[in-house]
Scaffold this motif. Structure first.
Motif, PDB file in Angstrom:
ATOM      1  N   UNK A  62     -31.020  32.638   7.251  1.00 56.92           N
ATOM      2  CA  UNK A  62     -32.366  32.103   7.080  1.00 56.92           C
ATOM      3  C   UNK A  62     -32.689  32.007   5.599  1.00 56.92           C
ATOM      4  N   UNK A  63     -33.701  31.201   5.312  1.00 55.83           N
ATOM      5  CA  UNK A  63     -34.099  30.991   3.913  1.00 55.83           C
ATOM      6  C   UNK A  63     -34.587  32.296   3.315  1.00 55.83           C
ATOM      7  N   UNK A  64     -34.250  32.491   2.074  1.00 55.24           N
ATOM      8  CA  UNK A  64     -34.673  33.701   1.368  1.00 55.24           C
ATOM      9  C   UNK A  64     -35.080  33.306  -0.037  1.00 55.24           C
ATOM     10  N   UNK A  65     -36.209  33.807  -0.456  1.00 51.73           N
ATOM     11  CA  UNK A  65     -36.682  33.555  -1.818  1.00 51.73           C
ATOM     12  C   UNK A  65     -35.646  34.087  -2.800  1.00 51.73           C
ATOM     13  N   UNK A  66     -35.276  33.296  -3.811  1.00 46.51           N
ATOM     14  CA  UNK A  66     -34.279  33.773  -4.772  1.00 46.51           C
ATOM     15  C   UNK A  66     -34.652  35.097  -5.457  1.00 46.51           C
ATOM     16  N   UNK A  67     -35.933  35.357  -5.602  1.00 48.96           N
ATOM     17  CA  UNK A  67     -36.375  36.589  -6.267  1.00 48.96           C
ATOM     18  C   UNK A  67     -36.412  37.793  -5.328  1.00 48.96           C
ATOM     19  N   UNK A  68     -35.977  37.630  -4.079  1.00 46.14           N
ATOM     20  CA  UNK A  68     -36.104  38.704  -3.088  1.00 46.14           C
ATOM     21  C   UNK A  68     -35.426  39.997  -3.528  1.00 46.14           C
ATOM     22  N   UNK A  69     -34.251  39.920  -4.108  1.00 47.20           N
ATOM     23  CA  UNK A  69     -33.546  41.144  -4.520  1.00 47.20           C
ATOM     24  C   UNK A  69     -34.337  41.900  -5.583  1.00 47.20           C
ATOM     25  N   UNK A  70     -34.902  41.179  -6.543  1.00 43.94           N
ATOM     26  CA  UNK A  70     -35.700  41.828  -7.585  1.00 43.94           C
ATOM     27  C   UNK A  70     -36.967  42.449  -7.035  1.00 43.94           C
ATOM     28  N   UNK A  71     -37.596  41.761  -6.094  1.00 49.38           N
ATOM     29  CA  UNK A  71     -38.820  42.298  -5.494  1.00 49.38           C
ATOM     30  C   UNK A  71     -38.502  43.537  -4.668  1.00 49.38           C
ATOM     31  N   UNK A  72     -37.382  43.518  -3.955  1.00 49.27           N
ATOM     32  CA  UNK A  72     -36.977  44.702  -3.180  1.00 49.27           C
ATOM     33  C   UNK A  72     -36.789  45.905  -4.098  1.00 49.27           C
ATOM     34  N   UNK A  73     -36.205  45.680  -5.267  1.00 47.49           N
ATOM     35  CA  UNK A  73     -36.052  46.769  -6.244  1.00 47.49           C
ATOM     36  C   UNK A  73     -37.415  47.315  -6.670  1.00 47.49           C
ATOM     37  N   UNK A  74     -38.342  46.407  -6.930  1.00 42.85           N
ATOM     38  CA  UNK A  74     -39.693  46.841  -7.329  1.00 42.85           C
ATOM     39  C   UNK A  74     -40.366  47.646  -6.226  1.00 42.85           C
ATOM     40  N   UNK A  75     -40.200  47.210  -4.987  1.00 42.71           N
ATOM     41  CA  UNK A  75     -40.804  47.929  -3.861  1.00 42.71           C
ATOM     42  C   UNK A  75     -40.246  49.349  -3.794  1.00 42.71           C
ATOM     43  N   UNK A  76     -38.919  49.486  -3.961  1.00 42.70           N
ATOM     44  CA  UNK A  76     -38.318  50.823  -3.940  1.00 42.70           C
ATOM     45  C   UNK A  76     -38.862  51.675  -5.082  1.00 42.70           C
ATOM     46  N   UNK A  77     -39.052  51.068  -6.252  1.00 40.27           N
ATOM     47  CA  UNK A  77     -39.582  51.818  -7.389  1.00 40.27           C
ATOM     48  C   UNK A  77     -41.045  52.202  -7.177  1.00 40.27           C
ATOM     49  N   UNK A  78     -41.820  51.343  -6.537  1.00 37.98           N
ATOM     50  CA  UNK A  78     -43.237  51.631  -6.306  1.00 37.98           C
ATOM     51  C   UNK A  78     -43.451  52.840  -5.403  1.00 37.98           C
TER      52      UNK A  78
END
Length: 105
Positions: A62-78
């Protein structure tokens, strides 16, 4: 609503906010599409998440935003921050954000 917006932004699919709450509380079964979407947002391969949860991941890409990996990292850091720190971070980010110009105008 925030979680629904994050999932929609990163996966291109919209699920109601209550769907995520019901999944978290165990009142809704994980579907293959939800496993794939949670994997995207959490930065975990869907196959690994499926193995952990016992729910099979979607076999369809399925389609995935190219920035998804970076956002996932931010979520883990938050997750390490207090609620006040998260609010402060959100305000700081909002103050730096400016909408992109619409190329159609």
């Amino acid at each position: 609503m925030g979680i629904a917006r994050v999932f929609h932004s990163l996966t291109g699919r919209y699920w109601s906010a209550s769907t995520y709450g019901m999944v978290g509380a165990g009142r809704k079964e994980l579907t293959p599409d939800l496993v794939a979407d949670f994997g995207t947002v959490l930065g975990i391969p869907a196959s690994d998440l499926g193995a952990l949860t016992g729910a099979p991941p979607s076999e369809e890409p399925h389609a995935q935003e190219p920035a998804a990996a970076g956002v996932a990292e931010l979520i883990w850091d938050l997750r390490r921050l207090t609620a006040d720190q998260v609010r402060h971070t959100g305000k700081a980010a909002a103050s730096m954000w400016s909408p992109r110009p619409n190329p159609r105008r």
